[in-house]
Design an enzyme around this catalytic site. Structure first.
Site, PDB file in Angstrom:
ATOM      1  CG  ASP A   1      -2.560   4.120   4.720  1.00  0.00           C
ATOM      2  OD1 ASP A   1      -3.530   3.908   5.477  1.00  0.00           O
ATOM      3  OD2 ASP A   1      -2.399   3.512   3.643  1.00  0.00           O
TER       4      ASP A   1
ATOM      5  CD1 TRP B   1      -1.936  -2.319   1.810  1.00  0.00           C
ATOM      6  CD2 TRP B   1      -2.889  -1.395   0.002  1.00  0.00           C
ATOM      7  NE1 TRP B   1      -2.881  -3.189   1.328  1.00  0.00           N
ATOM      8  CE2 TRP B   1      -3.474  -2.651   0.224  1.00  0.00           C
ATOM      9  CE3 TRP B   1      -3.324  -0.632  -1.080  1.00  0.00           C
ATOM     10  CZ2 TRP B   1      -4.472  -3.167  -0.605  1.00  0.00           C
ATOM     11  CZ3 TRP B   1      -4.324  -1.135  -1.908  1.00  0.00           C
ATOM     12  CH2 TRP B   1      -4.876  -2.398  -1.665  1.00  0.00           C
TER      13      TRP B   1
ATOM     14  CE  LYS C   1      -7.548  -2.373   5.661  1.00  0.00           C
ATOM     15  NZ  LYS C   1      -7.762  -3.612   4.959  1.00  0.00           N
TER      16      LYS C   1
HETATM   17  N1  PMP Z   1      -3.858   1.402   2.942  1.00  0.00           N
HETATM   18  C1  PMP Z   1      -3.776   0.269   3.660  1.00  0.00           C
HETATM   19  C2  PMP Z   1      -2.762   0.186   4.767  1.00  0.00           C
HETATM   20  C3  PMP Z   1      -4.615  -0.807   3.371  1.00  0.00           C
HETATM   21  O1  PMP Z   1      -4.522  -1.937   4.077  1.00  0.00           O
HETATM   22  C4  PMP Z   1      -5.552  -0.699   2.316  1.00  0.00           C
HETATM   23  C5  PMP Z   1      -6.519  -1.788   1.953  1.00  0.00           C
HETATM   24  N2  PMP Z   1      -6.385  -2.989   2.522  1.00  0.00           N
HETATM   25  C6  PMP Z   1      -5.586   0.505   1.592  1.00  0.00           C
HETATM   26  C7  PMP Z   1      -4.742   1.531   1.934  1.00  0.00           C
HETATM   27  C8  PMP Z   1      -6.522   0.665   0.421  1.00  0.00           C
HETATM   28  O2  PMP Z   1      -7.817   0.875   0.847  1.00  0.00           O
HETATM   29  P1  PMP Z   1      -9.033   0.873  -0.196  1.00  0.00           P
HETATM   30  O3  PMP Z   1      -9.197  -0.530  -0.683  1.00  0.00           O
HETATM   31  O4  PMP Z   1     -10.170   1.371   0.639  1.00  0.00           O
HETATM   32  O5  PMP Z   1      -8.662   1.812  -1.290  1.00  0.00           O
END
Ligand code: PMP
Length: 358
Positions: A171, A103, A195
């Site tokens: 994040d 990510w 989450k």
């Molecule tokens: N950042 C992190 C740390 C994640 O774990 C995730 C998704 N698992 C995201 C961003 C992306 O989120 P989304 O699918 O809502 O775009």
């Protein structure tokens, strides 16, 4: 209340039964409105109450004041990957990013559309099995430093970070409200809700006013943090029911208390890592103990046949969602706040039972 199957999925993740119960009641009738939360108007007094209570709970849980703006946004985590550089970088301005996992790397890819992105640390070469060293010196012209507090796919987590002199953006999608943390060190932090704080599509975004004041870019209102703040997250038809689920999660977190949640998360993670470390069948992805995530525990088995067999055994025992991400393989057990110690005990017992048979 029966908990049904044990869902160790990484997201959309397990929600506490109490929250699911309250949501289901609100889906039928929201308070005394005579209709469903799914029908609640986004410009009515009831939704405004939901927004205001949720903002106040976020500030309370984070120990931050009105110098931070709290937003509920559409588009989950990736929308923030886009909006951060769009709002904060102009021309050829530079931002620093730490490349600690999938990510983090995706946030970098998105940011490259808008500015000069410097990678100030990466653990890509070792398949993100550890955290990269924290940058020793950050050039003063760096507009902000972006990093991922918990790497959901590879199972690493920052438990301590040094002070830095430029705005820090975190994040926190997969570990927000899972432990005590000094949120006031961040100029901005955000979390995709699915989450620890709700259901998919929604993101919680918290920004210090000084960072907002520095925005000069002209942007379409939906993608402009200042416009979103001005409209109190109700610029367009808000995700009323999604934000309501997040409010219920925030109430649940507050009632339980972050200290209790952290103690339980420590206990759950310790139990599972101990079982993996003492196993002859399972192997941890992250060997560096200090870098291990308490939210997502990643491990493989000695061979793929054993992995298939163990997954099957789990399914037969109503334990689901622990297949690893394809980038790592094996297993990923997500231990978010709603997962109980009993559920982890059940899994550990099954791991031990499995080992005696192979
Ligand atoms: N950042 C992190 C740390 C994640 O774990 C995730 C998704 N698992 C995201 C961003 C992306 O989120 P989304 O699918 O809502 O775009």
């Amino acid at each position: 209340m029966s908990i049904g199957k044990i869902n160790f999925g990484a997201g959309p993740a397990a929600l506490p039964p109490e929250v699911l119960h309250d949501v289901s009641k609100a889906v039928w009738r929201y308070k005394n409105t005579g209709y469903s939360i799914l029908e609640l108007p986004h410009r009515g007094a009831e939704f405004l109450e939901i927004i205001e209570e949720s903002k106040s709970l976020v500030r309370g849980l984070c120990g931050i004041g009105s110098d931070y703006e709290v937003l509920w946004m559409h588009g989950g985590g990736r929308m923030q990957f886009s909006m951060i550089p769009m709002n904060f970088l102009s021309g050829k301005e530079t931002a620093g990013y730490i490349d600690s996992g999938h990510w983090a790397a995706e946030a970098i890819d998105y940011a490259r559309y808008y500015g000069d992105i410097k990678i100030l640390g990466s653990s890509k070469e070792t398949k993100y099995d550890r955290l990269p060293a924290w940058p020793a010196a950050i050039p003063a012209d760096t507009k902000y430093l972006h990093f991922t507090t918990n790497n959901t796919i590879y199972g690493t987590q920052y438990h301590n970070i040094p002070d830095i002199s430029i705005p820090l953006i975190g994040d926190m999608s997969s570990d927000i409200f899972s432990c005590k943390r000094d949120y006031s060190r961040y100029a901005m932090f955000y979390a995709a809700a699915q989450k620890n704080i709700g259901t998919p599509g929604v993101a919680l975004v918290v920004i210090h006013k000084s960072l907002l004041d520095g925005i000069t870019n002209k942007l379409p209102p939906m993608l402009d943090y200042k416009a979103q703040v001005k409209e109190n997250s109700i610029l367009n038809t808000a995700n009323v029911s999604g934000i309501y689920v997040s409010l219920l999660m925030l109430r649940w977190i507050k009632a339980k208390g972050i200290a209790t949640i952290e103690a339980e998360n420590d206990q759950k993670a310790a139990m599972l890592y101990e079982a993996i470390d003492n196993s002859k069948v399972f192997v941890p992805h992250v060997k560096e103990v200090a870098h291990r995530s308490k939210m997502n525990v990643c491990f493989i088995a000695k061979n793929e046949a054993l992995e298939k067999d163990f997954l099957k055994l789990c399914e037969q025992n109503d334990i689901i969602g622990l297949q690893g991400h394809r980038a790592v393989g094996g297993f990923r057990v997500s231990l978010y706040n709603a997962i109980t110690a009993e559920s982890v005990t059940r899994l550990v017992e099954l791991m031990k039972e499995f080992e005696t048979k192979v």
